[in-house]
Design an enzyme around this catalytic site. Structure first.
Site, PDB file in Angstrom:
ATOM      1  N   THR A  99      50.291  30.005  44.382  1.00 15.83           N
ATOM      2  CA  THR A  99      49.362  30.020  45.528  1.00 15.83           C
ATOM      3  C   THR A  99      48.448  28.808  45.396  1.00 15.83           C
ATOM      4  O   THR A  99      47.626  28.739  44.473  1.00 15.83           O
ATOM      5  CB  THR A  99      48.522  31.312  45.523  1.00 15.83           C
ATOM      6  OG1 THR A  99      49.393  32.432  45.480  1.00 15.83           O
ATOM      7  CG2 THR A  99      47.642  31.393  46.772  1.00 15.83           C
ATOM      8  N   LYS A 174      49.649  33.491  53.086  1.00 15.58           N
ATOM      9  CA  LYS A 174      49.250  34.032  51.778  1.00 15.58           C
ATOM     10  C   LYS A 174      47.710  34.107  51.652  1.00 15.58           C
ATOM     11  O   LYS A 174      47.177  35.049  51.052  1.00 15.58           O
ATOM     12  CB  LYS A 174      49.847  33.161  50.672  1.00 15.58           C
ATOM     13  CG  LYS A 174      49.365  33.460  49.269  1.00 15.58           C
ATOM     14  CD  LYS A 174      49.878  34.775  48.700  1.00 15.58           C
ATOM     15  CE  LYS A 174      49.287  35.003  47.307  1.00 15.58           C
ATOM     16  NZ  LYS A 174      49.733  36.223  46.671  1.00 15.58           N
ATOM     17  N   LYS A 242      40.497  31.798  42.255  1.00 18.01           N
ATOM     18  CA  LYS A 242      41.147  30.555  42.739  1.00 18.01           C
ATOM     19  C   LYS A 242      41.527  30.720  44.206  1.00 18.01           C
ATOM     20  O   LYS A 242      41.262  29.848  45.037  1.00 18.01           O
ATOM     21  CB  LYS A 242      42.392  30.268  41.891  1.00 18.01           C
ATOM     22  CG  LYS A 242      43.437  29.381  42.583  1.00 18.01           C
ATOM     23  CD  LYS A 242      44.688  29.213  41.756  1.00 18.01           C
ATOM     24  CE  LYS A 242      45.577  30.419  41.597  1.00 18.01           C
ATOM     25  NZ  LYS A 242      46.409  30.791  42.740  1.00 18.01           N
TER      26      LYS A 242
HETATM   27  P1  NAP Z   1      50.090  33.312  34.707  1.00 14.64           P
HETATM   28  O1  NAP Z   1      50.691  34.482  34.021  1.00 14.64           O
HETATM   29  O2  NAP Z   1      48.724  32.830  34.320  1.00 14.64           O
HETATM   30  O3  NAP Z   1      51.128  32.123  34.574  1.00 14.64           O
HETATM   31  C1  NAP Z   1      50.803  30.827  34.946  1.00 14.64           C
HETATM   32  C2  NAP Z   1      51.922  29.935  34.497  1.00 14.64           C
HETATM   33  O4  NAP Z   1      51.611  28.593  34.880  1.00 14.64           O
HETATM   34  C3  NAP Z   1      52.092  29.905  32.967  1.00 14.64           C
HETATM   35  O5  NAP Z   1      53.468  29.816  32.714  1.00 14.64           O
HETATM   36  C4  NAP Z   1      51.359  28.617  32.585  1.00 14.64           C
HETATM   37  O6  NAP Z   1      51.823  28.054  31.385  1.00 14.64           O
HETATM   38  C5  NAP Z   1      51.728  27.741  33.746  1.00 14.64           C
HETATM   39  N1  NAP Z   1      50.829  26.610  33.933  1.00 14.64           N
HETATM   40  C6  NAP Z   1      49.540  26.632  34.380  1.00 14.64           C
HETATM   41  N2  NAP Z   1      49.047  25.401  34.440  1.00 14.64           N
HETATM   42  C7  NAP Z   1      50.047  24.558  34.053  1.00 14.64           C
HETATM   43  C8  NAP Z   1      50.145  23.159  33.922  1.00 14.64           C
HETATM   44  N3  NAP Z   1      49.116  22.353  34.226  1.00 14.64           N
HETATM   45  N4  NAP Z   1      51.312  22.640  33.493  1.00 14.64           N
HETATM   46  C9  NAP Z   1      52.371  23.429  33.183  1.00 14.64           C
HETATM   47  N5  NAP Z   1      52.334  24.793  33.297  1.00 14.64           N
HETATM   48  C10 NAP Z   1      51.187  25.328  33.730  1.00 14.64           C
HETATM   49  O7  NAP Z   1      50.004  33.513  36.277  1.00 14.64           O
HETATM   50  P2  NAP Z   1      50.915  34.396  37.262  1.00 14.64           P
HETATM   51  O8  NAP Z   1      50.251  35.698  37.430  1.00 14.64           O
HETATM   52  O9  NAP Z   1      52.328  34.299  36.850  1.00 14.64           O
HETATM   53  O10 NAP Z   1      50.683  33.575  38.614  1.00 14.64           O
HETATM   54  C11 NAP Z   1      51.412  32.392  38.924  1.00 14.64           C
HETATM   55  C12 NAP Z   1      51.123  32.024  40.374  1.00 14.64           C
HETATM   56  O11 NAP Z   1      51.531  33.124  41.217  1.00 14.64           O
HETATM   57  C13 NAP Z   1      49.641  31.783  40.667  1.00 14.64           C
HETATM   58  O12 NAP Z   1      49.494  30.785  41.631  1.00 14.64           O
HETATM   59  C14 NAP Z   1      49.181  33.135  41.206  1.00 14.64           C
HETATM   60  O13 NAP Z   1      48.057  33.001  42.045  1.00 14.64           O
HETATM   61  C15 NAP Z   1      50.414  33.568  41.966  1.00 14.64           C
HETATM   62  N6  NAP Z   1      50.570  35.039  42.140  1.00 14.64           N
HETATM   63  C16 NAP Z   1      50.398  35.917  41.113  1.00 14.64           C
HETATM   64  C17 NAP Z   1      50.554  37.279  41.343  1.00 14.64           C
HETATM   65  C18 NAP Z   1      50.348  38.317  40.260  1.00 14.64           C
HETATM   66  O14 NAP Z   1      50.285  39.507  40.586  1.00 14.64           O
HETATM   67  N7  NAP Z   1      50.238  37.950  38.988  1.00 14.64           N
HETATM   68  C19 NAP Z   1      50.925  37.743  42.591  1.00 14.64           C
HETATM   69  C20 NAP Z   1      51.131  36.827  43.605  1.00 14.64           C
HETATM   70  C21 NAP Z   1      50.959  35.481  43.372  1.00 14.64           C
HETATM   71  P3  NAP Z   1      51.169  28.489  29.970  1.00 14.64           P
HETATM   72  O15 NAP Z   1      51.905  29.733  29.563  1.00 14.64           O
HETATM   73  O16 NAP Z   1      51.402  27.337  29.099  1.00 14.64           O
HETATM   74  O17 NAP Z   1      49.700  28.750  30.213  1.00 14.64           O
END
Ligand code: NAP
Length: 291
Positions: A99, A174, A242
């Site tokens: 997102t 979104k 965010k």
């Molecule tokens: P998360 O568990 O915090 O995972 C984030 C991922 O991004 C990790 O693999 C992290 O790597 C990687 N990352 C972040 N910054 C980076 C960078 N500069 N370079 C390379 N890798 C990077 O988050 P998530 O919950 O999966 O969410 C991911 C996305 O989906 C976000 O935009 C979130 O808003 C969206 N989303 C999440 C949900 C939910 O329920 N969780 C639902 C809908 C949408 P590291 O492991 O090295 O930190």
């Protein structure tokens, strides 16, 4: 021949999504910045071939998926030296689940077109549960022909795959989705507070209210966690903050008041200030309890 995909970002959402692609019969090369994380090990155990560089993930990939955090992170994995843009085959389709807002996605589409690469914004909804079960809602913006190419593959990760319009449209939808999620969380926390005050079992509220007009995804999936003070993520407080920042940024100079969103933002912010940035959004209840 079996199609091979690259999956960049094996976090809470990316890890099970990449695993579901494997389950559907595709070959997947996955890359995560921090290779030691449990979620990366889980993807590996599910059959994702975890590689140590973005280059080895994306070279010769038929499609490239990204699921990282914010705009700067998507920019980094695409445009950094050794990143996607440098290593993808000409004309490859890149699909971003992160997102990051409509403006950022439109800019990426333009900047990638200059490099001969195609881009779809495809933010997701349905939480970690939806990612694990392959039942996500995926809202897609970009060229219709690119959507048509991607749709059968997206069906391995989501149940409702919706074309929203031109580049940035998926992200715009979104942001509206996140307004709903934020205000639903306020409603859930306040109903739970009232139930406690009235001496009611919170599980009775979940059982009764989720079937009627007051039902919501938040009540059905997070109500019990609020009642049990289970704040494990799910969807982290830092990510919803965010997203609410992106709502403001994407409004630009528009004169639009969203007082419900402002209140939700204040509640999430106070949980973050209490050290809860990596707790799930249901931790909003801490703002009401002040601890
Ligand atoms: P998360 O568990 O915090 O995972 C984030 C991922 O991004 C990790 O693999 C992290 O790597 C990687 N990352 C972040 N910054 C980076 C960078 N500069 N370079 C390379 N890798 C990077 O988050 P998530 O919950 O999966 O969410 C991911 C996305 O989906 C976000 O935009 C979130 O808003 C969206 N989303 C999440 C949900 C939910 O329920 N969780 C639902 C809908 C949408 P590291 O492991 O090295 O930190």
């Amino acid at each position: 021949m079996t199609k091979t995909f690259a999956f960049i970002g094996l976090g809470v959402m990316g890890s099970p999504m990449a695993s579901n692609l494997v389950k559907a019969g595709y070959k997947v090369k996955g890359w995560n910045r921090t290779s030691s994380k449990n979620l990366v090990k889980q993807a590996d155990a599910a059959g994702v071939k975890v590689v140590s560089t973005i280059a080895s993930a994306v070279r010769n990939a038929d499609l490239i998926f990204i699921c990282v955090s914010d705009e700067a992170d998507v920019n980094e994995v695409i445009f950094q030296s050794g990143g996607i843009a440098e290593n993808a085959e000409n004309n490859t389709l890149i699909i971003d689940f992160s997102t990051i807002g409509a403006i950022a996605s439109q800019n990426m589409t333009k900047n990638l077109a200059v490099k001969g690469l195609r881009f779809l914004d495809a933010p997701i909804s349905g939480g970690d549960i939806g990612a694990q079960q392959g039942t996500l809602t995926i809202m897609v913006g970009g060229k219709q022909a690119d959507f048509t190419e991607a749709e059968p593959v997206l069906a391995a990760m989501g149940k409702n795959i919706i074309y929203c319009g031109e580049s940035g449209s998926g992200q715009a939808v979104k942001l509206c989705n996140q307004v709903l999620c934020s205000v639903h969380m306020v409603a859930l926390c306040e109903a739970m507070q009232l139930a406690k005050q009235l001496g009611l079992d919170p599980n009775l509220i979940i059982e009764v209210c989720s079937t009627g007009a007051a039902g919501s995804w938040a009540l059905s999936n997070l109500g019990e966690k609020v009642a049990d003070s289970d704040f494990a993520p799910g969807f982290m407080i830092k990510h919803i903050l965010k997203d609410l920042r992106l709502v403001q940024e994407n409004l630009g100079d528009a004169d639009l008041d969203l007082p419900g969103v402002e209140f939700a933002q204040k509640q999430f912010q106070s949980v973050q200030d209490m050290g809860g940035e990596e707790q799930g959004t249901q931790a909003m209840i801490r703002a009401y309890n002040n601890n």
